[in-house]
Design an enzyme around this catalytic site. Sequence first.
Site, mmCIF file in Angstrom:
data_model
loop_
_atom_site.group_PDB
_atom_site.id
_atom_site.type_symbol
_atom_site.label_atom_id
_atom_site.label_comp_id
_atom_site.label_asym_id
_atom_site.label_seq_id
_atom_site.Cartn_x
_atom_site.Cartn_y
_atom_site.Cartn_z
ATOM 1 C CG HIS A 1 2.320 -4.114 9.022
ATOM 2 N ND1 HIS A 1 2.285 -5.400 8.918
ATOM 3 C CD2 HIS A 1 2.237 -3.454 8.093
ATOM 4 C CE1 HIS A 1 1.855 -5.685 7.558
ATOM 5 N NE2 HIS A 1 1.886 -4.419 7.099
ATOM 6 N NE ARG B 1 -3.542 -7.731 4.768
ATOM 7 C CZ ARG B 1 -2.468 -6.842 4.783
ATOM 8 N NH1 ARG B 1 -2.998 -5.892 3.646
ATOM 9 N NH2 ARG B 1 -1.427 -6.631 5.342
ATOM 10 C CB SER C 1 2.633 -4.875 3.697
ATOM 11 O OG SER C 1 1.566 -4.834 4.559
ATOM 12 C CG LEU C 2 -2.105 -5.099 -0.545
ATOM 13 C CD1 LEU C 2 -3.142 -5.901 -0.245
ATOM 14 C CD2 LEU C 2 -2.278 -3.840 -1.192
ATOM 15 C CD GLN D 1 1.158 -9.450 5.626
ATOM 16 O OE1 GLN D 1 0.032 -8.943 5.742
ATOM 17 N NE2 GLN D 1 1.992 -9.328 4.699
ATOM 18 C CD GLN E 1 -3.189 0.735 2.252
ATOM 19 O OE1 GLN E 1 -3.279 -0.556 2.742
ATOM 20 N NE2 GLN E 1 -3.815 1.611 2.799
#
Length: 306
Positions: free
Chosen positions: A196, A115, A90-91, A245, A11
Amino acid sequence: MSKIAFMFPGQGAQKAGMGKDFYEQSETARQVIDKASELLDIDMKELCFEENDRLDQTEYTQAALVTVCMAMEHVLRERGLKADVTAGLSLGEYCAIASAGGMSAEDAIKTVRKRGILMQNAVPDGKGSMAAVLGLASDVIEKAIEGIDGVSIANYNCPGQIVITGWKESVEKASEALKEAGAKRVLPLNVSGPFHSPMLTEAGEELGRVLENVEVSPLAIPYVTNVTAEYVTDITETKALLANQVASSVRWQQSVENMIADGVDIFVEIGPGKTLAGFMRKINHDVKVYNVGTWEDVDKVVSELC
């Protein structure tokens, strides 16, 4: 013999117009983007191709970015480019898993839509924040913030660029401590939540319940997980890792270093922008890095690597 890694951005890489040229030039890309529109009841062409306010809202950003990255990845595979391992920031890890054969692009898109909503709603607006710390080693940052409650490291991006996350007041306090510790700059990030961080633990648990109903398949190639920076070869580990995560640190630098140690010497960033290529220049100068973010990039990369 060279080893190739596909890597996918997270992102922040999104931008209006992303994927439009792929949609116009490739039936394969059109199918991915049109299917995403159908699955989510969202006009992906409008969301991704035109200027709008929704593209930067987490609940829309995640599905939009994964859709475009998977459309690009499908075109590359159709042209004969194959990876030995995949990874995503991440994503982007959802794209990495789909590219490695662990889930369908459709399931990845549907899952990150949920999500995004969970992460968007996890913490009230204004209660959490994130900041990029420039010019300090990770161990110095860890020591500087260890006595400050409510702040932790979100991303180990590359040498000299670490992101902290947590409660707004804690991040502000940590930012001052990091400046005193020698940080060149500490920059607040324009994000909608403390991603996170342990503040998103409940969102991760809810995502875990969503993932219970997602069909996974044996991996054709390994991918590298953000949570441990290690190779994943067993798909049965994936759902727990994806749930964890959300609230754990993204170990991107360590992920790249492990791939290089395994012999990967060519990295192909698939998606809009060149964020990961920028990190790569600071992690290791000796590997080759390619970007596929526009239709023009495809011929160049395929001709050099296939």
